[in-house]
Design a protein around this motif. Structure first.
Motif, PDB file in Angstrom:
ATOM      1  N   ILE A 177       0.835  -1.210   0.000  1.00 55.57           N
ATOM      2  CA  ILE A 177       0.000   0.000   0.000  1.00 55.57           C
ATOM      3  C   ILE A 177       0.868   1.258   0.000  1.00 55.57           C
ATOM      4  CG2 ILE A 177      -1.616   1.345   1.421  1.00 55.57           C
ATOM      5  CD1 ILE A 177      -2.833  -1.454   2.227  1.00 55.57           C
ATOM      6  N   GLU A 178       1.939   1.245   0.790  1.00 55.64           N
ATOM      7  CA  GLU A 178       2.830   2.403   0.864  1.00 55.64           C
ATOM      8  C   GLU A 178       3.580   2.659  -0.436  1.00 55.64           C
ATOM      9  OE1 GLU A 178       5.377   1.337   4.108  1.00 55.64           O
ATOM     10  OE2 GLU A 178       3.714   1.340   5.551  1.00 55.64           O
ATOM     11  N   ASN A 179       3.723   1.648  -1.278  1.00 57.18           N
ATOM     12  CA  ASN A 179       4.574   1.759  -2.464  1.00 57.18           C
ATOM     13  C   ASN A 179       3.883   1.378  -3.768  1.00 57.18           C
ATOM     14  OD1 ASN A 179       7.445   2.273  -1.304  1.00 57.18           O
ATOM     15  ND2 ASN A 179       6.563   0.681  -0.009  1.00 57.18           N
ATOM     16  N   TYR A 180       2.560   1.232  -3.773  1.00 58.80           N
ATOM     17  CA  TYR A 180       1.900   0.697  -4.967  1.00 58.80           C
ATOM     18  C   TYR A 180       2.134   1.540  -6.217  1.00 58.80           C
ATOM     19  CZ  TYR A 180      -2.013   4.005  -4.708  1.00 58.80           C
ATOM     20  OH  TYR A 180      -2.784   5.135  -4.698  1.00 58.80           O
ATOM     21  N   LYS A 181       2.189   2.839  -6.084  1.00 60.35           N
ATOM     22  CA  LYS A 181       2.397   3.666  -7.276  1.00 60.35           C
ATOM     23  C   LYS A 181       3.779   3.430  -7.882  1.00 60.35           C
ATOM     24  CE  LYS A 181      -0.838   7.347  -6.243  1.00 60.35           C
ATOM     25  NZ  LYS A 181      -1.028   8.763  -5.903  1.00 60.35           N
ATOM     26  N   THR A 182       4.801   3.366  -7.049  1.00 62.19           N
ATOM     27  CA  THR A 182       6.144   3.150  -7.579  1.00 62.19           C
ATOM     28  C   THR A 182       6.291   1.738  -8.150  1.00 62.19           C
ATOM     29  OG1 THR A 182       6.967   2.566  -5.377  1.00 62.19           O
ATOM     30  CG2 THR A 182       7.225   4.849  -6.068  1.00 62.19           C
ATOM     31  N   LEU A 183       5.535   0.788  -7.606  1.00 61.04           N
ATOM     32  CA  LEU A 183       5.559  -0.572  -8.148  1.00 61.04           C
ATOM     33  C   LEU A 183       4.853  -0.638  -9.500  1.00 61.04           C
ATOM     34  CD1 LEU A 183       4.807  -2.460  -4.840  1.00 61.04           C
ATOM     35  CD2 LEU A 183       6.909  -2.678  -6.184  1.00 61.04           C
ATOM     36  N   ILE A 184       3.683  -0.051  -9.579  1.00 59.57           N
ATOM     37  CA  ILE A 184       2.897  -0.101 -10.814  1.00 59.57           C
ATOM     38  C   ILE A 184       3.577   0.671 -11.942  1.00 59.57           C
ATOM     39  CG2 ILE A 184       0.719   0.663 -11.866  1.00 59.57           C
ATOM     40  CD1 ILE A 184      -0.600  -0.110  -9.151  1.00 59.57           C
ATOM     41  N   TYR A 185       4.152   1.824 -11.606  1.00 56.10           N
ATOM     42  CA  TYR A 185       4.798   2.645 -12.634  1.00 56.10           C
ATOM     43  C   TYR A 185       6.277   2.313 -12.810  1.00 56.10           C
ATOM     44  CZ  TYR A 185       0.425   5.148 -12.605  1.00 56.10           C
ATOM     45  OH  TYR A 185      -0.914   5.460 -12.687  1.00 56.10           O
ATOM     46  N   LYS A 186       6.735   1.262 -12.121  1.00 55.48           N
ATOM     47  CA  LYS A 186       8.090   0.726 -12.282  1.00 55.48           C
ATOM     48  C   LYS A 186       9.179   1.775 -12.069  1.00 55.48           C
ATOM     49  CE  LYS A 186       7.070  -1.063 -16.295  1.00 55.48           C
ATOM     50  NZ  LYS A 186       7.143  -1.769 -17.552  1.00 55.48           N
ATOM     51  N   THR A 187       9.064   2.525 -10.982  1.00 49.55           N
ATOM     52  CA  THR A 187      10.082   3.528 -10.676  1.00 49.55           C
ATOM     53  C   THR A 187      11.004   3.074  -9.541  1.00 49.55           C
ATOM     54  OG1 THR A 187       8.560   4.697  -9.204  1.00 49.55           O
ATOM     55  CG2 THR A 187       8.655   5.445 -11.498  1.00 49.55           C
ATOM     56  N   ILE A 188      10.977   1.777  -9.233  1.00 47.18           N
ATOM     57  CA  ILE A 188      11.859   1.199  -8.227  1.00 47.18           C
ATOM     58  C   ILE A 188      12.900   0.346  -8.942  1.00 47.18           C
ATOM     59  CG2 ILE A 188      12.019  -0.434  -6.306  1.00 47.18           C
ATOM     60  CD1 ILE A 188       9.246   0.322  -5.471  1.00 47.18           C
ATOM     61  N   ASN A 189      14.148   0.499  -8.575  1.00 48.78           N
ATOM     62  CA  ASN A 189      15.199  -0.342  -9.142  1.00 48.78           C
ATOM     63  C   ASN A 189      15.173  -1.704  -8.451  1.00 48.78           C
ATOM     64  OD1 ASN A 189      16.200   1.618 -10.897  1.00 48.78           O
ATOM     65  ND2 ASN A 189      17.453   2.508  -9.278  1.00 48.78           N
ATOM     66  N   SER A 190      15.238  -2.750  -9.237  1.00 50.58           N
ATOM     67  CA  SER A 190      15.270  -4.098  -8.674  1.00 50.58           C
ATOM     68  C   SER A 190      16.691  -4.443  -8.245  1.00 50.58           C
ATOM     69  CB  SER A 190      14.753  -5.111  -9.692  1.00 50.58           C
ATOM     70  OG  SER A 190      15.556  -5.110 -10.848  1.00 50.58           O
ATOM     71  N   PHE A 191      16.798  -5.428  -7.362  1.00 50.99           N
ATOM     72  CA  PHE A 191      18.103  -5.876  -6.881  1.00 50.99           C
ATOM     73  C   PHE A 191      18.022  -7.364  -6.566  1.00 50.99           C
ATOM     74  CE2 PHE A 191      15.624  -4.444  -3.303  1.00 50.99           C
ATOM     75  CZ  PHE A 191      15.907  -5.325  -2.274  1.00 50.99           C
ATOM     76  N   SER A 192      19.156  -7.971  -6.400  1.00 44.12           N
ATOM     77  CA  SER A 192      19.200  -9.395  -6.067  1.00 44.12           C
ATOM     78  C   SER A 192      20.204  -9.591  -4.934  1.00 44.12           C
ATOM     79  CB  SER A 192      19.573 -10.230  -7.285  1.00 44.12           C
ATOM     80  OG  SER A 192      20.797  -9.808  -7.819  1.00 44.12           O
ATOM     81  N   SER A 193      20.352 -10.838  -4.520  1.00 43.66           N
ATOM     82  CA  SER A 193      21.254 -11.167  -3.428  1.00 43.66           C
ATOM     83  C   SER A 193      22.239 -12.236  -3.888  1.00 43.66           C
ATOM     84  CB  SER A 193      20.455 -11.689  -2.232  1.00 43.66           C
ATOM     85  OG  SER A 193      21.312 -12.178  -1.232  1.00 43.66           O
TER      86      SER A 193
END
Length: 142
Positions: free
Chosen positions: A99-115
């Motif tokens: 809920i806190e981040n749905y807009k950034t998730l939907i509009y793909k403005t978050i950089n993905s990362f791995s481990s």
């Protein structure tokens, strides 16, 4: 063709045909701090294996909980919490994170990362038969 697919609590693996019908990479809301406790019953295994507790929103790929991470939140528990209550607390945390981040998730403005960590993985059939979800792990006879 699906514009957006969000998986939460879905126990089935999306196959290649289903994945190819997604116009963008589908997202999964998982109640573990990946790469720890991929697969089934992550809250149980975090207590049992003494691995970190938390939640992760990640991209879905062909593997089981192996897609790149988008968001994570560590969650602390004392060992007296019941397995059932820890499950509900993790659910509340993953829902709030979404809920806190749905807009950034939907509009793909978050950089993905791995481990680079191997983490852990468990199947449903590995869960001991005598788990009492109303007791803490220390009070279960496992």
């Amino acid at each position: 063709k699906h514009d957006l697919v969000i998986s939460y609590g879905y126990r089935y693996i999306l196959n290649e045909i289903q994945l190819s019908n997604c116009l963008q990479e589908p997202l999964n809301l998982h109640i573990s701090l990946l790469p720890w406790n991929r697969g089934a019953h992550p809250n149980f295994w975090a207590f049992h294996d003494n691995t970190p507790h938390g939640v992760t929103i990640h991209k879905i790929d062909k593997g089981i909980d192996t897609g790149k991470y988008l968001l994570q939140r560590e969650v602390a528990f004392d060992d007296g919490i019941s397995l059932k209550d820890s499950y509900y607390e993790l659910r509340k945390n993953i829902e709030n994170l979404f809920i806190e981040n749905y807009k950034t998730l939907i509009y793909k403005t978050i950089n993905s990362f791995s481990s680079d960590l191997d983490g852990s993985f468990h199947l449903s059939k590995e869960l001991p038969k005598n788990v009492d979800w109303n007791k803490s792990l220390r009070d279960n006879e496992i």
